[in-house]
Enzyme design. Structure first.
Site: not given
Length: 407
Positions: A118, A196, A199, A222, A362
């Protein structure tokens, strides 16, 4: 899981009658327990925490620190002090870039970044590299499956590597990267790893101790928490050595006319009045997920993804990006349709009350690498149903016809 949907007021509101929400990778919907927890805090316990000696402020502090403990337990951090509350994953990653990267990455050093990141896990490292004279090294995935072959990882990470920036789960491909194996390789060269987890955290069990990440970032919204609250996990040894990212408020120990000393972790990185309501809401979302069980959530996502991809593979002119195996998508399925722009796909489906994402997600370097400027994305979550997937597939089959194209 069939009864879970009843916990989400958005789906029962008249304004959203018939809505099929398939954009949870962008932001998830909130169960009532989350909004109730936020409302309870502001209605009964609201005060500026960490500062007052009176009972109401003490209670506000207890709610805030209890939320931190809930987060630490959820991702299996060693201690609560390793949990820093931020605004979102993007701020968490920028915190690492400014506070660790600017101080530790120098000219001639290398920063390894996966091609599927991202933008929030690319732009901070571009900034550090440009400012300090370091070089970005791109770790490219397999174009067909999205997998990161470990032989490519070993070739990319060398003794010149200072940092590896890696997504746990790709927001485009849905692939779950072998973060533990990559972390082991990076650590063998003395490199730091920032993951990251925006997700992964909503969909699969996360254990930062097991994967041995040096830093791990995610956003509250999220995983069904409020917007405006995020988390940075960092190993204490690294966080202790880092200068603060922002300054002011309770992040100080003592201030003189000429200098200041910083508070201990985690306060050193939480300048100003903190977002207690956001932290409380995030903790409520985590409690909700923990009660369901993350293995149950992952199984539900996989079952719906299998149904979705089976139907998509049987639909002419539809092309799924990434692995053909539904179990390797973590509820995220990105696709194109021959001769139909992704924005048209999204607009047509919106007319059928089906919400999906379209664009570059993104992740423009990944799109350029794959030769795909834009795509459409379906992202499933625990409140989606088999019937919704079936209705989506029925609409998908008609899109080319509605565009005046042959079947």
């Amino acid at each position: 899981m069939r009864n879970v949907r009843n916990d989400f007021p958005l789906f029962s509101s008249p304004e959203n009658a018939g809505l099929i929400y398939l954009d949870s990778a962008a932001t998830a919907q909130r169960p009532a327990c989350v909004t109730n927890a936020i409302r309870q805090f502001y209605a009964v316990h609201n005060a500026n925490p960490l500062r007052g000696l009176y009972d109401l402020s003490v209670r506000a502090t207890e709610w805030y620190e209890s939320a931190r403990h809930t987060v630490a337990r959820f991702i299996n951090a060693h201690e609560d002090a390793e949990i820093i509350f931020t605004r979102n994953a993007s701020e968490s990653l920028n915190l690492v870039a400014y506070s660790w990267g600017m101080a530790n990455i120098a000219a001639g050093d290398e920063i390894v970044v996966s091609i599927m990141e991202h933008h929030s896990n690319i732009l901070p490292w571009q900034m550090v590299a440009q400012a300090n004279g370091a070089q970005l090294i791109w770790l490219e995935c397999d174009r067909e499956t999205g997998a990161l072959p470990l032989d490519r990882v070993r070739a990319a990470i060398t003794d010149r590597t200072k940092l590896v920036a890696l997504t746990h789960v790709s927001n485009v491909l849905g692939v779950t990267n072998p973060v533990k194996a990559i972390t082991d390789i990076a650590h063998s060269h003395g490199a730091v790893v920032v993951v990251d987890g925006a997700q992964s955290t909503p969909h699969i069990p996360v254990d930062v101790t097991a994967i041995d990440a040096d830093f791990f970032a995610f956003s509250g919204h999220k995983l069904m928490g409020p917007t405006g609250i995020g988390v940075l996990y960092g190993k204490r040894s690294l966080l202790d050595a880092m200068p603060p990212f922002l300054r002011g408020g309770e992040m100080i120990e003592y201030v003189t006319r000429d200098s200041a000393t910083w508070a201990a972790l985690p306060a050193k990185f939480e300048a100003g009045t903190v977002n207690v309501g956001g932290a409380v809401g995030l903790a409520a979302a985590i409690d909700y997920l923990s009660e369901l069980g993350m293995d149950t959530v992952a199984q539900h996502d996989d079952e719906l993804t299998a149904q979705l991809m089976s139907g998509m593979h049987q639909t002419p002119h539809v092309h799924v990006i990434g692995s053909p195996n539904p179990a390797e998508h973590c509820g995220i399925v990105t696709f194109t349709i021959d001769d139909v722009h992704p924005h048209d796909i999204a607009s047509i489906l919106d007319s059928e009350h089906i919400a999906i994402r379209a664009g570059h997600h993104c992740a423009q370097p990944l799109g350029a690498y794959l030769g795909i400027a834009a795509s459409a994305r379906v992202s499933l979550y625990l409140y989606n149903t088999n019937d919704e997937v079936a209705r989506f597939l029925a609409a998908l089959k008609k899109i080319r016809t509605w565009m005046g194209l042959p079947d």
